[in-house]
Design an enzyme around this catalytic site. Structure first.
Site, short mmCIF file in Angstrom:
data_model
loop_
_atom_site.label_atom_id
_atom_site.label_comp_id
_atom_site.label_asym_id
_atom_site.label_seq_id
_atom_site.Cartn_x
_atom_site.Cartn_y
_atom_site.Cartn_z
N ARG A 44 0.85 -1.19 0.00
CA ARG A 44 0.00 0.00 0.00
C ARG A 44 0.88 1.25 0.00
O ARG A 44 2.01 1.22 0.50
CB ARG A 44 -0.91 0.02 1.23
CG ARG A 44 -1.92 -1.10 1.28
CD ARG A 44 -2.72 -1.05 2.59
NE ARG A 44 -3.77 -2.08 2.63
CZ ARG A 44 -3.59 -3.30 3.11
NH1 ARG A 44 -2.40 -3.65 3.61
NH2 ARG A 44 -4.58 -4.18 3.12
N HIS B 150 -3.14 2.58 -5.70
CA HIS B 150 -3.92 1.36 -5.42
C HIS B 150 -4.09 0.52 -6.68
O HIS B 150 -4.14 -0.71 -6.62
CB HIS B 150 -5.29 1.72 -4.84
CG HIS B 150 -6.00 0.54 -4.24
ND1 HIS B 150 -5.63 -0.01 -3.03
CD2 HIS B 150 -7.01 -0.24 -4.71
CE1 HIS B 150 -6.40 -1.06 -2.77
NE2 HIS B 150 -7.24 -1.21 -3.77
N TYR C 289 -10.51 -10.54 -8.06
CA TYR C 289 -9.91 -11.31 -9.15
C TYR C 289 -10.85 -12.39 -9.68
O TYR C 289 -10.41 -13.40 -10.22
CB TYR C 289 -8.57 -11.90 -8.68
CG TYR C 289 -7.63 -10.82 -8.21
CD1 TYR C 289 -6.96 -10.03 -9.13
CD2 TYR C 289 -7.46 -10.54 -6.87
CE1 TYR C 289 -6.13 -9.00 -8.73
CE2 TYR C 289 -6.64 -9.51 -6.44
CZ TYR C 289 -5.98 -8.74 -7.38
OH TYR C 289 -5.16 -7.72 -6.97
N ARG D 165 -1.18 -1.59 -7.10
CA ARG D 165 -1.34 -2.75 -6.20
C ARG D 165 -2.19 -3.82 -6.88
O ARG D 165 -1.87 -5.01 -6.82
CB ARG D 165 -1.97 -2.23 -4.91
CG ARG D 165 -2.18 -3.25 -3.81
CD ARG D 165 -2.55 -2.47 -2.55
NE ARG D 165 -3.35 -3.25 -1.61
CZ ARG D 165 -2.84 -4.13 -0.77
NH1 ARG D 165 -1.55 -4.36 -0.75
NH2 ARG D 165 -3.63 -4.78 0.06
N LYS E 94 -2.17 -2.52 7.96
CA LYS E 94 -3.28 -1.87 8.66
C LYS E 94 -3.53 -2.63 9.95
O LYS E 94 -3.57 -3.86 9.97
CB LYS E 94 -4.54 -1.89 7.79
CG LYS E 94 -4.47 -0.95 6.61
CD LYS E 94 -5.82 -0.65 6.00
CE LYS E 94 -6.47 -1.86 5.40
NZ LYS E 94 -7.70 -1.51 4.64
N HIS F 31 -4.60 -9.11 2.72
CA HIS F 31 -6.06 -9.16 2.90
C HIS F 31 -6.39 -10.11 4.05
O HIS F 31 -5.95 -11.26 4.04
CB HIS F 31 -6.75 -9.67 1.63
CG HIS F 31 -6.69 -8.70 0.49
ND1 HIS F 31 -6.94 -9.07 -0.81
CD2 HIS F 31 -6.42 -7.38 0.45
CE1 HIS F 31 -6.82 -8.01 -1.60
NE2 HIS F 31 -6.49 -6.98 -0.85
#
Length: 351
Positions: free
Chosen positions: A199, A294, A330, A297, A223, A320
């Site tokens: 990120r 992003h 995806y 990414r 995060k 994730h």
């Protein structure tokens, strides 16, 4: 504070920002933010605070009872008296409204959904803790989301982007004046984003000591504060080493000595400056695609999935917490792989 790691500095800044935002809300809101603190990040709580400010501003503008009250006069009883219709009117209001500066603000489906989701969490907290007896937010239906096309760079566009960073041939005269001073840094930064999928906030938070060439990895803070190592390949290694030779000759401003990526002002680069950097080069290579960090990414995630076919690996590398988030992004590629697998299993040998 300057001696603290970047992610801790940002967390303290966010907490201070949140405290000032909460003061602009009804008094009982402080209970909500204390209650969710153990399981949310400071950035998430700030997003909640902004969303709730919009909600209470709406009530004070549009509700005949609450329009006569100041923000600190609004109570939980007023919250409890609202109906599903009131909240549906709020959803309608969100489509187009005026902010505090009298500027028009438009919210699309996802923006409306986020604000309603914040409101549902807010109501759920007080209902679950038996501070209100009704929960009209639970009855509000979320807006229908139309699937967005996933925007990413194609393989040839990735190469063109990095070539443009290296040469600067298509930049304006003004941009070219700065290009010679920043191209090695810019190439390292974009190669790192495209080669690891980290990120932008993780990228600008990198310190010199977070780069480990022996093991080919960088230490980042995900995060929620989780510390992980993300591994990079030869292209990223080469770009980083080239930049670090230049970085050693720069004398950083006080408090920015450890920062890996420095601005021309010799300070740690900000998220906004990286966003502008990506936009500057991407606009030249692919003017019809709105490319952000992003999207770089997403480009990495797409390439990794095409190479490995392992959705769980992609989810892990991208950080994730739920693999379903990865699958959603995806899905088209998964379908492509399923189609390609249809003739892989032979039932009988052809004569």
């Amino acid at each position: 504070m300057a001696n603290l790691p970047y992610h801790e500095q940002k967390d303290i800044e966010n907490i201070q920002k949140l405290r000032s935002l909460v003061k602009e809300l009804p008094l009982f809101c402080a209970d909500f933010f204390r209650g969710i603190e153990p399981r949310t990040s400071s950035r998430t709580r700030i997003a909640y605070a902004y969303d709730l400010k919009v909600f209470f501003d709406f009530l004070r503008k549009e509700n005949p009872v609450l329009s006569k009250l100041t923000m600190d006069q609004i109570t939980l009883e007023h919250l409890e008296d609202l109906t599903v219709t009131d909240l549906e009117e709020y959803m309608e209001y969100l489509k187009y409204r005026y902010n505090d500066k009298n500027q028009g603000v438009t919210n699309r489906e996802r923006g409306i959904m986020r604000k309603i989701s914040s409101l549902k969490s807010f109501y759920n907290y007080f209902f679950r803790n038996e501070k209100i007896k009704t929960n009209p937010a639970a009855l509000v239906q979320m807006p229908k989301l139309h699937e967005k096309e996933i925007i990413r760079l194609d393989i040839d566009e990735v190469a063109e982007l990095l070539d443009e960073v290296e040469s600067g041939d298509s930049l304006t005269d003004k941009q070219r004046a700065f290009h010679e001073k920043t191209k090695v840094r810019d190439l390292a930064l974009l190669t790192l984003l495209l080669g690891t999928g980290i990120r932008v906030s993780e990228c600008v938070g990198l310190d010199l000591q977070d780069v480990d060439f022996k093991n080919g990895g960088i230490r980042i803070h995900r995060k929620g504060g989780k510390e992980v190592t993300v591994y990079f390949g030869e292209e990223v290694e080469e770009a980083l080493k080239n930049y670090l030779e230049e970085r050693e000759r720069i004398l950083p401003e006080e408090g920015h000595e450890d920062a890996l990526f420095l601005s021309l002002q010799r300070k740690r680069m900000s998220v906004r400056s990286v966003e502008n950097l990506v936009k500057k080069y991407a606009r030249i290579v692919t003017p019809l695609k709105k490319i952000t960090p992003h999207k770089l990414r997403s480009t990495y995630g797409t390439n990794l999935y095409r190479e490995t076919g392992d959705i769980y690996l992609v989810a892990d590398v991208l950080g994730h917490s739920d693999v379903n988030t990865t699958k959603k992004h995806y899905a088209a590629l998964e379908d492509e792989r399923r189609r390609s697998a249809r003739n892989k299993v032979r039932l009988r040998e052809k004569p």
